[in-house]
Every structure is written in structure tokens, then in C-alpha cells.
Design a protein around this motif. Structure first.
Motif, mmCIF file in Angstrom:
data_model
loop_
_atom_site.group_PDB
_atom_site.id
_atom_site.type_symbol
_atom_site.label_atom_id
_atom_site.label_comp_id
_atom_site.label_asym_id
_atom_site.label_seq_id
_atom_site.Cartn_x
_atom_site.Cartn_y
_atom_site.Cartn_z
ATOM 1 N N ALA A 94 0.941 -1.143 -0.037
ATOM 2 C CA ALA A 94 -0.067 0.028 -0.087
ATOM 3 C C ALA A 94 1.101 1.252 0.193
ATOM 4 C CB ALA A 94 -0.945 0.075 1.420
ATOM 5 N N SER A 95 0.512 2.332 -0.801
ATOM 6 C CA SER A 95 1.304 3.452 -0.966
ATOM 7 C C SER A 95 0.956 4.166 0.022
ATOM 8 C CB SER A 95 1.200 4.150 -2.361
ATOM 9 O OG SER A 95 1.596 5.273 -2.492
ATOM 10 N N SER A 96 1.739 4.645 1.006
ATOM 11 C CA SER A 96 1.363 5.636 2.243
ATOM 12 C C SER A 96 2.698 6.248 2.855
ATOM 13 C CB SER A 96 0.879 4.356 3.159
ATOM 14 O OG SER A 96 0.289 5.028 4.400
ATOM 15 N N ILE A 97 2.629 7.560 2.963
ATOM 16 C CA ILE A 97 3.506 8.190 3.585
ATOM 17 C C ILE A 97 3.714 8.018 5.106
ATOM 18 C CG2 ILE A 97 4.639 10.710 3.646
ATOM 19 C CD1 ILE A 97 3.124 11.224 1.065
ATOM 20 N N ASN A 98 4.435 7.016 5.594
ATOM 21 C CA ASN A 98 4.694 6.790 7.043
ATOM 22 C C ASN A 98 6.171 6.687 7.187
ATOM 23 O OD1 ASN A 98 1.905 6.634 8.259
ATOM 24 N ND2 ASN A 98 1.502 5.069 6.542
ATOM 25 N N ASN A 99 6.349 6.802 8.615
ATOM 26 C CA ASN A 99 7.687 6.558 9.109
ATOM 27 C C ASN A 99 8.376 5.050 8.712
ATOM 28 O OD1 ASN A 99 7.916 9.064 9.910
ATOM 29 N ND2 ASN A 99 7.471 8.755 11.900
ATOM 30 N N VAL B 240 6.684 4.034 -0.176
ATOM 31 C CA VAL B 240 6.858 5.315 -0.567
ATOM 32 C C VAL B 240 7.625 5.493 -1.415
ATOM 33 C CG1 VAL B 240 8.496 5.779 1.397
ATOM 34 C CG2 VAL B 240 6.767 7.502 0.839
ATOM 35 N N ILE B 241 7.528 6.645 -2.192
ATOM 36 C CA ILE B 241 8.206 7.204 -3.308
ATOM 37 C C ILE B 241 9.015 8.164 -2.653
ATOM 38 C CG2 ILE B 241 8.399 8.654 -5.405
ATOM 39 C CD1 ILE B 241 5.628 7.348 -6.088
ATOM 40 N N PRO B 242 10.515 8.298 -2.780
ATOM 41 C CA PRO B 242 11.176 9.242 -1.851
ATOM 42 C C PRO B 242 10.988 10.418 -2.421
ATOM 43 C CG PRO B 242 12.809 7.633 -3.223
ATOM 44 C CD PRO B 242 11.367 7.177 -3.182
ATOM 45 N N MET B 243 10.838 11.472 -1.749
ATOM 46 C CA MET B 243 10.844 12.893 -2.107
ATOM 47 C C MET B 243 11.598 13.674 -1.179
ATOM 48 S SD MET B 243 6.580 13.083 -2.750
ATOM 49 C CE MET B 243 6.047 11.752 -1.468
ATOM 50 N N PHE B 244 12.236 14.841 -2.177
ATOM 51 C CA PHE B 244 13.286 15.824 -1.428
ATOM 52 C C PHE B 244 12.986 17.085 -1.274
ATOM 53 C CE2 PHE B 244 14.870 11.813 -3.150
ATOM 54 C CZ PHE B 244 15.881 11.123 -2.197
ATOM 55 N N GLY B 245 11.508 17.517 -1.650
ATOM 56 C CA GLY B 245 11.272 18.859 -1.733
ATOM 57 C C GLY B 245 10.559 19.201 -0.375
ATOM 58 N N MET B 246 9.776 20.437 -0.548
ATOM 59 C CA MET B 246 9.224 20.984 0.570
ATOM 60 C C MET B 246 7.644 20.136 0.551
ATOM 61 S SD MET B 246 10.975 22.868 2.465
ATOM 62 C CE MET B 246 9.789 23.714 3.213
ATOM 63 N N VAL B 247 7.391 20.120 -0.528
ATOM 64 C CA VAL B 247 5.860 19.215 -0.455
ATOM 65 C C VAL B 247 5.801 17.914 -0.660
ATOM 66 C CG1 VAL B 247 3.750 19.145 -1.914
ATOM 67 C CG2 VAL B 247 5.035 21.440 -1.728
ATOM 68 N N GLN B 248 5.383 17.108 0.418
ATOM 69 C CA GLN B 248 5.576 15.609 0.437
ATOM 70 C C GLN B 248 4.202 15.058 -0.268
ATOM 71 O OE1 GLN B 248 8.229 13.818 1.908
ATOM 72 N NE2 GLN B 248 8.815 15.678 1.148
ATOM 73 N N SER B 249 4.210 15.430 -1.464
ATOM 74 C CA SER B 249 2.722 14.614 -2.082
ATOM 75 C C SER B 249 2.882 14.629 -3.642
ATOM 76 C CB SER B 249 1.523 15.038 -1.923
ATOM 77 O OG SER B 249 1.222 16.443 -2.427
ATOM 78 N N LEU B 250 2.520 13.808 -4.299
ATOM 79 C CA LEU B 250 2.443 13.625 -5.799
ATOM 80 C C LEU B 250 1.045 13.493 -6.187
ATOM 81 C CD1 LEU B 250 5.517 11.536 -6.359
ATOM 82 C CD2 LEU B 250 5.441 13.835 -7.132
ATOM 83 N N VAL C 107 -1.770 11.301 -7.572
ATOM 84 C CA VAL C 107 -1.843 9.817 -7.595
ATOM 85 C C VAL C 107 -1.427 9.264 -8.939
ATOM 86 C CG1 VAL C 107 -4.366 9.776 -7.923
ATOM 87 C CG2 VAL C 107 -3.286 7.964 -6.720
ATOM 88 N N SER C 108 -1.864 9.815 -10.073
ATOM 89 C CA SER C 108 -1.659 9.275 -11.474
ATOM 90 C C SER C 108 -0.108 9.490 -11.662
ATOM 91 C CB SER C 108 -2.491 9.690 -12.409
ATOM 92 O OG SER C 108 -2.066 10.987 -12.587
ATOM 93 N N VAL C 109 0.395 10.371 -11.120
ATOM 94 C CA VAL C 109 2.032 10.541 -11.215
ATOM 95 C C VAL C 109 2.719 9.483 -10.416
ATOM 96 C CG1 VAL C 109 3.862 12.046 -10.997
ATOM 97 C CG2 VAL C 109 1.804 12.861 -11.873
ATOM 98 N N ALA C 110 2.282 9.219 -9.194
ATOM 99 C CA ALA C 110 2.706 8.246 -8.132
ATOM 100 C C ALA C 110 2.642 6.974 -8.751
ATOM 101 C CB ALA C 110 2.212 8.336 -6.895
ATOM 102 N N ALA C 111 1.402 6.675 -9.239
ATOM 103 C CA ALA C 111 1.125 5.247 -9.996
ATOM 104 C C ALA C 111 2.191 4.985 -10.906
ATOM 105 C CB ALA C 111 -0.224 5.369 -10.626
ATOM 106 N N ALA C 112 2.543 6.047 -11.975
ATOM 107 C CA ALA C 112 3.404 5.902 -13.102
ATOM 108 C C ALA C 112 4.734 5.653 -12.556
ATOM 109 C CB ALA C 112 3.432 7.286 -14.112
#
Length: 196
Positions: free
Chosen positions: A100-105, A143-153, A155-160
């Protein structure tokens, strides 16, 4: 029905079916925007996913037009579920590991997991993400690693991103080189696709 198709069209159908990844699934949970659903279906078709599971328990099932899905709905099957438990039960019965795609520790980086094994990727609502239940009942959270200020993509981009990482891993392991199904099942699907 095959005799009514041009050789070029028939070859495309056969090649595409032989490269379908029957051990890779996507689950969409309460995704609201039909454009996002359409974009995900296009990506699923592009990486060879034969079927998408749709779990709608809060949102209404989105109406998808042929134009917005670029006809991907024609080539990717869909099955509807009324609960995440019934969807997960069916996946596990068929031997799938559920991510499951989920932003968690405790979520695992997608680049550190094996997406070439028999896996189902669960993607959640644009605003809420996957439900707490979908995250808790999954085998792992990713989770997809992200390095910016905004922690979300989107959903269709994340899927791709996730599905093309799965595709890359599968190319490396030669999983697109051989058909995953029997000759009889392949023939059945060729006939089915020729009638579409």
C-alpha cells in the motif's frame, strides 16, 4: 475472429498478450477524479498490467470516457469490490503480496523492494491517501522518496513512478520475454481481444 484482423493487428495483439504481467496488479481505493483513474489505466496498459481492482466505499464510482482513458479501459480488465478486506482476501488467495502506497515513517522506499515478484500495488484517494485499514492490512507500506518541501504527488504520477520501477525490475529479470500463461489461455485471450 482472428481471420478478420490484419496480420499487423493480430501480431500486435499476440505480442501484447504475451508480455502481460499477470503477477502484477493495481488496486485503486476511492480515487475520485476520473482523469486520474484514466491516466492510471493508461499506465497499467503501458506496463502490461492485465487487471485493476477498484474499491469504492466512500467515493462514487467515477464515470470514465473512452477519450480520457485513451481506450485503455478496452484492454485492461477491471473488477469492483465493496470492501478492502474482500479485495485483499482475493489477492492473497491468488498468492499476491500487497504493497500500500502510504507516507509513513515505517514505509519502505520503492527502490528497495522487489517489484518483480507477485505483487499488488494499492493507491488511495487524492486527498486522504489509502485508508488506515488498507495500510494496516497490507503486507508492507511503500513510499516514493521525495526531497522537496511538498510531500505529495498526484496519484496518477505516483502510480506511473511505482509501476515503471516495477517495469524496470521486470525488464532486468526478463519477465517480458516469456508469456506468463498457458497456450490454451493465450489462444482464448487472443480470440477475446480480436472481438473487441
Amino acid at each position: 475472429m482472428k481471420e478478420f484482423k490484419s496480420e499487423k493487428r493480430l501480431n500486435k495483439i499476440v505480442t501484447t498478450l504475451k508480455q502481460r504481467q499477470f503477477d502484477l496488479m493495481v488496486v485503486l481505493e476511492n480515487i475520485h477524479d476520473p482523469h486520474n483513474v484514466s491516466a492510471i489505466f493508461r499506465t497499467c496498459d503501458a506496463v502490461g498490467i492485465p487487471k485493476v481492482s477498484l474499491v469504492y466505499t466512500i467515493e462514487k464510482f467515477p464515470k470514465i470516457g473512452k477519450k480520457s482513458s485513451a481506450s485503455a479501459f478496452k484492454w485492461v480488465e477491471r473488477e469492483k469490490y465493496k470492501s478492502i478486506e474482500s479485495c485483499y482476501d482475493e489477492l492473497r488467495k491468488n498468492g499476491f503480496k500487497i504493497y500500500a502506497s502510504s507516507i509513513n515513517n515505517d514505509s519502505k522506499n520503492i527502490y528497495e523492494i522487489d517489484l518483480a515478484e507477485k505483487v499488488a500495488i494499492v493507491l488511495g484517494n487524492e486527498h486522504r491517501g489509502v485508508s488506515e485499514q488498507a495500510a494496516r492490512l497490507a503486507d508492507e507500506r511503500i513510499v516514493i522518496p521525495m526531497f522537496g518541501m511538498v510531500q505529495s504527488l498526484n496519484v496518477s504520477v505516483a502510480a506511473a513512478i511505482i509501476l515503471y520501477e516495477a517495469c524496470r525490475q521486470r525488464i532486468v529479470k526478463g519477465k517480458y520475454n516469456n508469456s506468463h500463461i498457458s497456450e490454451s489461455e493465450l489462444e482464448r485471450l487472443i480470440e477475446q481481444w480480436c472481438s473487441k
